[in-house]
Design a protein around this motif. Structure first.
Motif, PDB file in Angstrom:
ATOM      1  N   ALA A 219      -7.529  -3.879  -3.865  1.00  0.00           N
ATOM      2  CA  ALA A 219      -7.011  -3.768  -2.501  1.00  0.00           C
ATOM      3  C   ALA A 219      -5.771  -2.873  -2.459  1.00  0.00           C
ATOM      4  N   THR A 220      -4.925  -2.972  -3.478  1.00  0.00           N
ATOM      5  CA  THR A 220      -3.733  -2.133  -3.546  1.00  0.00           C
ATOM      6  C   THR A 220      -4.115  -0.660  -3.693  1.00  0.00           C
ATOM      7  N   LYS A 221      -5.103  -0.376  -4.529  1.00  0.00           N
ATOM      8  CA  LYS A 221      -5.548   1.010  -4.702  1.00  0.00           C
ATOM      9  C   LYS A 221      -6.060   1.584  -3.384  1.00  0.00           C
ATOM     10  N   ALA A 222      -6.850   0.789  -2.652  1.00  0.00           N
ATOM     11  CA  ALA A 222      -7.356   1.239  -1.355  1.00  0.00           C
ATOM     12  C   ALA A 222      -6.216   1.477  -0.373  1.00  0.00           C
ATOM     13  N   LEU A 223      -5.212   0.596  -0.399  1.00  0.00           N
ATOM     14  CA  LEU A 223      -4.050   0.753   0.482  1.00  0.00           C
ATOM     15  C   LEU A 223      -3.299   2.034   0.163  1.00  0.00           C
ATOM     16  N   LEU A 224      -3.088   2.310  -1.112  1.00  0.00           N
ATOM     17  CA  LEU A 224      -2.367   3.518  -1.506  1.00  0.00           C
ATOM     18  C   LEU A 224      -3.097   4.784  -1.040  1.00  0.00           C
ATOM     19  N   HIS A 225      -4.430   4.747  -1.077  1.00  0.00           N
ATOM     20  CA  HIS A 225      -5.200   5.911  -0.637  1.00  0.00           C
ATOM     21  C   HIS A 225      -5.042   6.186   0.858  1.00  0.00           C
ATOM     22  N   GLN A 226      -4.675   5.166   1.623  1.00  0.00           N
ATOM     23  CA  GLN A 226      -4.533   5.354   3.065  1.00  0.00           C
ATOM     24  C   GLN A 226      -3.170   5.924   3.464  1.00  0.00           C
ATOM     25  N   ALA A 227      -2.212   5.862   2.560  1.00  0.00           N
ATOM     26  CA  ALA A 227      -0.879   6.376   2.863  1.00  0.00           C
ATOM     27  C   ALA A 227      -0.950   7.862   3.188  1.00  0.00           C
ATOM     28  N   GLY A 228      -0.381   8.240   4.319  1.00  0.00           N
ATOM     29  CA  GLY A 228      -0.384   9.644   4.734  1.00  0.00           C
ATOM     30  C   GLY A 228      -1.601  10.043   5.532  1.00  0.00           C
ATOM     31  N   GLN A 241      -1.855  -7.964   7.311  1.00  0.00           N
ATOM     32  CA  GLN A 241      -3.004  -8.861   7.407  1.00  0.00           C
ATOM     33  C   GLN A 241      -3.618  -9.107   6.033  1.00  0.00           C
ATOM     34  N   GLN A 242      -3.743  -8.040   5.259  1.00  0.00           N
ATOM     35  CA  GLN A 242      -4.290  -8.187   3.906  1.00  0.00           C
ATOM     36  C   GLN A 242      -3.365  -9.026   3.029  1.00  0.00           C
ATOM     37  N   PHE A 243      -2.060  -8.856   3.201  1.00  0.00           N
ATOM     38  CA  PHE A 243      -1.100  -9.653   2.436  1.00  0.00           C
ATOM     39  C   PHE A 243      -1.300 -11.138   2.721  1.00  0.00           C
ATOM     40  N   ALA A 244      -1.431 -11.474   3.999  1.00  0.00           N
ATOM     41  CA  ALA A 244      -1.627 -12.879   4.368  1.00  0.00           C
ATOM     42  C   ALA A 244      -2.902 -13.434   3.756  1.00  0.00           C
ATOM     43  N   GLU A 245      -3.962 -12.610   3.744  1.00  0.00           N
ATOM     44  CA  GLU A 245      -5.240 -13.061   3.182  1.00  0.00           C
ATOM     45  C   GLU A 245      -5.139 -13.253   1.671  1.00  0.00           C
ATOM     46  N   THR A 246      -4.418 -12.374   0.994  1.00  0.00           N
ATOM     47  CA  THR A 246      -4.295 -12.514  -0.459  1.00  0.00           C
ATOM     48  C   THR A 246      -3.426 -13.713  -0.831  1.00  0.00           C
ATOM     49  N   VAL A 247      -2.381 -13.968  -0.062  1.00  0.00           N
ATOM     50  CA  VAL A 247      -1.541 -15.135  -0.342  1.00  0.00           C
ATOM     51  C   VAL A 247      -2.355 -16.423  -0.245  1.00  0.00           C
ATOM     52  N   ARG A 248      -3.253 -16.486   0.747  1.00  0.00           N
ATOM     53  CA  ARG A 248      -4.076 -17.684   0.949  1.00  0.00           C
ATOM     54  C   ARG A 248      -5.300 -17.705   0.036  1.00  0.00           C
TER      55      ARG A 248
END
Length: 273
Positions: A219-228, A241-248
């Motif tokens: 998920a982090t790799k996908a997020l980094l690809h969206q930057a810019g 939203q993804q952070f909340a889902e990963t915490v749970r």
């Protein structure tokens, strides 16, 4: 777990969660033929949704990573005539572009282990790896303009890796650089002196990456690809939203519990690499 395909141009070995993918045409310094492109594309297709594979180690057989495209494929394409919306040169080139995009967007961590020739398409593969480790003998180049052609599919990825200014210098002059210069430019992350040091550095990278949760890493790799590429406010909303889902989620719960109990999390079990 995916069933890996039988390949003629690649050597595939899986140890635990680590897939070793070796370009295996040493007689041509692992020049990338259309068959190799197709086989690699099939492998990346098959493992795209396989969460049991956490990392892919890319390297070449026989002391070289990849010398670029296979001239024989170019000669074969020259003998074919364009027609009915088909162009053999365009289709050959675009097939590699689709592969390099697959490698770039793979959810797994891609580690490139680089020796000898890292040219053309091999240079492009190095530029879409998440971690690149090079031996001192590695030599990097975008030689296309010196051959009267253009680095059509790799150029955008090189710009993403090192920026427009340095990409211009390398591509427009067809320069060949060594590992130290490649590290200075940000093409590779680490340069080591020999084969045993390459193996040790690769093992150390694997030991580190298995400490990180596989779903969180993807998920982090996908997020980094969206930057810019995505408006910042929208990107941060989605990231929250993804952070909340990963915490749970299961990984978040296990990671928190492991931290409190002062033990490694379940995903950090030692791999046989």
């Amino acid at each position: 777990m995916s069933t890996l395909p039988d390949c003629q141009t690649l050597s595939l070995r899986q140890y635990g969660a680590i897939l070793h993918l070796t370009l295996d045409r040493p007689e041509s310094r692992n020049a990338m033929s259309l068959d190799m492109v197709r086989e690699m594309s099939t492998v990346f297709d098959q493992i795209a949704a396989d969460c049991t594979i956490r990392a892919i180690i890319l390297r070449g057989a026989g002391g070289h990573f990849c010398a670029g495209g296979d001239i024989r494929d170019m000669a074969a394409a020259r003998s074919q005539k364009p027609g009915a919306g088909k162009d053999p040169f365009r289709d050959l080139n675009r097939a590699f572009g689709r592969l390099i995009q697959q490698v770039n967007e793979a959810p797994q961590v891609v580690i490139a282990v680089l020796e000898g020739a890292v040219m053309g398409g091999g240079f492009g593969l190095a530029c879409v790896s998440d971690l690149a480790i090079a031996a001192e003998n590695a030599r990097f180049a975008m030689p296309e303009t010196s051959l009267g052609i253009i680095p059509a599919q790799i150029a955008p990825f090189v710009v993403e890796r090192i920026g427009l200014t340095q990409a211009r210098r390398l591509a427009l002059l067809g320069l060949k650089i060594d590992g130290a210069e490649a590290q200075r430019l940000g093409i590779v992350h680490q340069v080591v002196e020999n084969e045993s040091a390459l193996a040790a550095a690769t093992d150390a990278a694997i030991d580190q990456l298995i400490r990180c949760a596989p779903q969180a890493t993807a998920a982090t790799k996908a997020l980094l690809h969206q930057a810019g590429t995505v408006p910042m406010s929208d990107l941060l909303d989605e990231a929250a939203q993804q952070f909340a889902e990963t915490v749970r989620g299961e990984e978040g719960a296990e990671g928190t519990l492991a931290f409190m109990q002062k033990r490694p999390p379940a995903w950090a079990a030692k791999n046989d690499t």
